[in-house]
Design a protein around this motif. Structure first.
Motif, PDB file in Angstrom:
ATOM      1  N   UNK A 123       0.671  -1.128  -0.168  1.00 59.57           N
ATOM      2  CA  UNK A 123       0.046  -0.059  -0.034  1.00 59.57           C
ATOM      3  C   UNK A 123       0.895   1.322  -0.103  1.00 59.57           C
ATOM      4  N   UNK A 124       0.825   2.051  -0.921  1.00 63.14           N
ATOM      5  CA  UNK A 124       1.529   3.336  -1.188  1.00 63.14           C
ATOM      6  C   UNK A 124       0.773   4.360  -0.928  1.00 63.14           C
ATOM      7  N   UNK A 125       1.083   5.159   0.078  1.00 62.13           N
ATOM      8  CA  UNK A 125       0.324   6.281   0.394  1.00 62.13           C
ATOM      9  C   UNK A 125       1.075   7.559   0.248  1.00 62.13           C
ATOM     10  N   UNK A 126       0.401   8.479  -0.580  1.00 60.27           N
ATOM     11  CA  UNK A 126       1.495   9.503  -0.965  1.00 60.27           C
ATOM     12  C   UNK A 126       0.432  10.866  -1.091  1.00 60.27           C
ATOM     13  N   UNK A 127       1.158  12.042  -1.119  1.00 55.59           N
ATOM     14  CA  UNK A 127       0.487  13.265  -1.232  1.00 55.59           C
ATOM     15  C   UNK A 127      -0.434  13.677  -0.149  1.00 55.59           C
ATOM     16  N   UNK A 128      -1.471  13.093   0.032  1.00 58.20           N
ATOM     17  CA  UNK A 128      -2.486  13.100   1.127  1.00 58.20           C
ATOM     18  C   UNK A 128      -2.605  14.536   1.679  1.00 58.20           C
ATOM     19  N   UNK A 129      -2.550  15.453   0.863  1.00 61.01           N
ATOM     20  CA  UNK A 129      -2.783  16.901   1.369  1.00 61.01           C
ATOM     21  C   UNK A 129      -4.083  17.024   1.952  1.00 61.01           C
ATOM     22  N   UNK A 142       5.689  14.958  -4.103  1.00 58.31           N
ATOM     23  CA  UNK A 142       5.199  13.616  -3.648  1.00 58.31           C
ATOM     24  C   UNK A 142       4.450  12.952  -4.923  1.00 58.31           C
ATOM     25  N   UNK A 143       3.620  13.788  -5.700  1.00 57.77           N
ATOM     26  CA  UNK A 143       2.870  13.251  -6.750  1.00 57.77           C
ATOM     27  C   UNK A 143       3.765  12.713  -7.609  1.00 57.77           C
ATOM     28  N   UNK A 144       4.739  13.341  -8.255  1.00 61.61           N
ATOM     29  CA  UNK A 144       5.600  12.770  -9.058  1.00 61.61           C
ATOM     30  C   UNK A 144       6.469  11.585  -8.692  1.00 61.61           C
ATOM     31  N   UNK A 145       7.073  12.057  -7.402  1.00 61.24           N
ATOM     32  CA  UNK A 145       7.938  10.734  -7.067  1.00 61.24           C
ATOM     33  C   UNK A 145       7.149   9.694  -6.530  1.00 61.24           C
ATOM     34  N   UNK A 160       0.676  -3.075  -6.019  1.00 64.82           N
ATOM     35  CA  UNK A 160       0.639  -1.964  -5.524  1.00 64.82           C
ATOM     36  C   UNK A 160      -0.708  -1.236  -5.616  1.00 64.82           C
ATOM     37  N   UNK A 161      -1.276  -0.690  -4.248  1.00 66.73           N
ATOM     38  CA  UNK A 161      -2.305   0.236  -4.288  1.00 66.73           C
ATOM     39  C   UNK A 161      -1.932   1.540  -3.989  1.00 66.73           C
ATOM     40  N   UNK A 162      -2.294   2.280  -4.929  1.00 63.53           N
ATOM     41  CA  UNK A 162      -1.903   3.846  -4.713  1.00 63.53           C
ATOM     42  C   UNK A 162      -3.003   4.510  -3.718  1.00 63.53           C
ATOM     43  N   UNK A 163      -2.776   4.973  -2.731  1.00 64.86           N
ATOM     44  CA  UNK A 163      -3.850   5.588  -1.635  1.00 64.86           C
ATOM     45  C   UNK A 163      -3.493   6.968  -1.456  1.00 64.86           C
ATOM     46  N   UNK A 164      -4.684   7.806  -1.260  1.00 67.59           N
ATOM     47  CA  UNK A 164      -4.622   8.889  -1.010  1.00 67.59           C
ATOM     48  C   UNK A 164      -5.535   9.061   0.455  1.00 67.59           C
ATOM     49  N   UNK A 165      -4.759   9.639   1.316  1.00 66.11           N
ATOM     50  CA  UNK A 165      -5.797   9.797   2.730  1.00 66.11           C
ATOM     51  C   UNK A 165      -6.338  11.067   2.745  1.00 66.11           C
ATOM     52  N   UNK A 166      -7.538  11.125   3.055  1.00 65.37           N
ATOM     53  CA  UNK A 166      -8.308  12.372   3.096  1.00 65.37           C
ATOM     54  C   UNK A 166      -8.361  12.991   4.681  1.00 65.37           C
ATOM     55  N   UNK A 330       6.116  10.853   3.318  1.00 62.22           N
ATOM     56  CA  UNK A 330       5.742  12.323   4.035  1.00 62.22           C
ATOM     57  C   UNK A 330       6.791  13.467   3.750  1.00 62.22           C
ATOM     58  N   UNK A 331       6.603  14.774   4.003  1.00 60.80           N
ATOM     59  CA  UNK A 331       7.442  15.809   3.586  1.00 60.80           C
ATOM     60  C   UNK A 331       8.294  15.969   4.955  1.00 60.80           C
TER      61      UNK A 331
END
Length: 553
Positions: A123-129, A142-145, A160-166, A330-331
């Motif tokens: 599970x790959x979580x990224x951006x999640x702004x 983070x979106x690009x990388x 791989x599951x790409x996930x955005x945490x709201x 994460x940043x």
């Protein structure tokens, strides 16, 4: 013959010598094969003899001599030299090296894909702004990388599951709702609210969607601005991601963790495991047991749950969905979060080194004429993803963001990345692909075609520049595998730039198409295959970075 094929051949040679009883060792599961720094030392080198010498009870050079004698008899091997303390330098037969071009063209989109991560579910979580404003330039990195890492992991066999945490629960959403409400009522936003013209735009859209919103009492107004405002902001974030070429498989709501009781269940599980206690009216997780610098609050004294409580429930939810490993990007401002999250994972009974991976990325600066680009008028305080793509385009933005290691702060020079010249790295790589496409179109106009693999004689690719290009093409699968393992898309970008340079040098030294009254011959066909193979690798490599491979520029 690719490095992987040579690796398998060397291992088979070791197995044969062991089977004959000449060498008493366990056959290694893997063998290191790499390109020597000095081309005069052959096409590839291996240290397998040095590795086997001690368990065999023999001098390394004696082991090397045994293996070299066996290797020299193998098809596709032209020469084997024993060097230094026992390195084997292998020179491939010309046809074996040239066969790499045929393999790359034949494999097409599959060339470069390997299986070292087969069977792993990530599970790959990224951006999640937070859905309280447009995606800023830090989120764009983070979106690009993140998307590139997802592509690399899949190319290495992982699921791989790409996930955005709201983050749609908590204080920041309250501030967002109050900011929208104030803007709709014509009042200044609160001091702790959100600025920028987008707040007025979203507020106006809420009023359009809910015409009677301003006629409701204060609490009902705020709830409407909260619910509709977050939905509208999230729609904009989705469009931003789609426009940037990033597609998420799952958009996961933090609020849903409370609505389904997942937070309460997570706290109950941790309590049962003996890691939860109460002090000063608050509920705590004893994370110091697992190396954290202090224990963490799950429920405040006023009864309000913390973000950390949500994180507990969210991690357990991911694991319950069958993911072997949770990867979170994460940043730099979240670097202090690593220790507590690892402690959380350990508290659940999992192994942080096995089930969790946190990547920390540094900041991005957008420059024009050496000076920072002014903040976005729309956002009020930050530079947005849209500012970046408006300035240099999506391809250049994605490539620039993925080209540097994530642990390095980067400056993106608008002037450099906008140029249609070779000092612009993405233009340089894309131009190489477009140049090959032009060669192949011209060949077609002359009635020349690749034909079938059996129609080409790879041994004709004997020029030094041809060999350089073949060796570079052969390295691509290994580059992809290493970039996936190290979560380092920048390795692909730098490789592509080297490949593009190698192709340009080949093109300048080796005529591909006949001129004037010249007749096309077998060498023409072989070089067309080599050009096509290079195009395959450039296209596949750019695709891993989410960047297009144009055929005309």
């Amino acid at each position: 013959m690719t490095p992987e094929q040579l690796r398998d051949l060397v291992r088979a040679v070791v197995a044969a010598v062991v089977e004959r009883g000449t060498l008493a060792v366990a056959v290694p599961d893997d063998v290191l094969v790499e390109r020597p720094k000095n081309p005069e030392h052959g096409d590839y080198a291996t240290n397998v003899a040095l590795r086997l010498a001690k368990p065999a009870g023999m001098p390394p050079r004696a082991v090397a001599d045994l293996l070299a004698a066996e290797l020299r008899e193998q098809p596709g091997v032209a020469r084997v030299d024993v060097a230094g303390p026992g390195f084997l330098n292998v020179t491939l037969a010309q046809g074996a090296l040239g066969q790499i071009a045929v393999q790359a063209v034949t494999a097409g989109e599959a060339y470069g894909r390997t299986t070292p991560l087969a069977g792993q579910t990530l599970n790959l979580e990224f951006v999640s702004a937070n859905p309280t404003g447009p995606v800023h330039i830090g989120g764009s990195r983070w979106a690009a990388v993140g998307d590139a890492i997802g592509r690399l992991l899949e190319a290495s066999g992982a699921a791989v599951t790409r996930e955005y945490y709201i983050n749609d629960a908590g204080a920041q959403i309250d501030r967002f709702a109050r900011s929208l409400q104030a803007a709709a009522q014509g009042r200044p936003v609160p001091e702790d609210g959100y600025g920028g013209s987008y707040i007025g735009d979203i507020a106006a859209s809420v009023v359009t969607a809910v015409p009677d919103v301003l006629d409701r009492d204060d609490d009902a107004q705020r709830q409407a601005f909260r619910d509709t405002g977050v939905a509208l902001m999230l729609d904009e974030i989705r469009r931003s991601m789609e426009g940037f070429g990033v597609d998420f498989d799952v958009w996961f709501s933090e609020k849903s963790l409370y609505e389904t009781g997942a937070v309460d269940k997570a706290l109950a599980r941790l309590r049962e495991q003996g890691h939860v206690y109460e002090s000063d009216g608050a509920v705590w997780l004893r994370t110091t047991t697992f190396g954290d610098d202090k224990d963490r609050v799950l429920v405040k004294a006023d009864g309000e749950t913390t973000y950390f409580a949500s994180d507990c429930a969210y991690y357990l939810d991911k694991r319950s969905r069958g993911f072997d490993r949770v990867v979170i990007m994460l940043g730099a401002d979240h670097s202090g979060y690593v220790g507590r999250y690892k402690a959380l994972v350990a508290a659940t009974g999992d192994d942080p080194d096995t089930h969790l991976e946190i990547l920390i990325g540094q900041l991005v600066n957008l420059l024009r004429d050496g000076e920072p680009v002014r903040m976005s008028k729309r956002a009020g305080t930050i530079v947005l993803l849209s500012d970046l793509t408006d300035a240099i385009g999506v391809d250049a933005a994605r490539y620039a963001l993925a080209r540097a290691s994530v642990d390095q702060m980067i400056d993106i020079d608008v002037e450099l990345w906008s140029r249609k010249t070779n000092d612009n790295p993405v233009f340089y790589v894309q131009y190489a692909h477009a140049r090959i496409a032009s060669v192949l179109r011209n060949a077609a106009d002359l009635g020349l075609a690749l034909g079938e693999p059996g129609d080409v004689d790879p041994a004709l690719l004997a020029h030094e520049r041809e060999n350089d290009l073949l060796r570079a093409i052969a390295e691509f699968p290994r580059v992809v595998a290493a970039a996936a393992e190290l979560r380092a898309p920048h390795r692909v970008a730098r490789y592509l730039e080297e490949l593009a340079g190698t192709y340009h040098r080949f093109y300048d030294a080796c005529r591909v198409l006949p001129r004037g009254d010249e007749e096309a011959g077998p060498l023409t066909t072989a070089r067309l295959w080599l050009c096509s193979a290079t195009a395959v690798v450039l296209r596949n490599g750019l695709g891993l970075l989410g960047v297009s491979a144009p055929e005309r520029m």
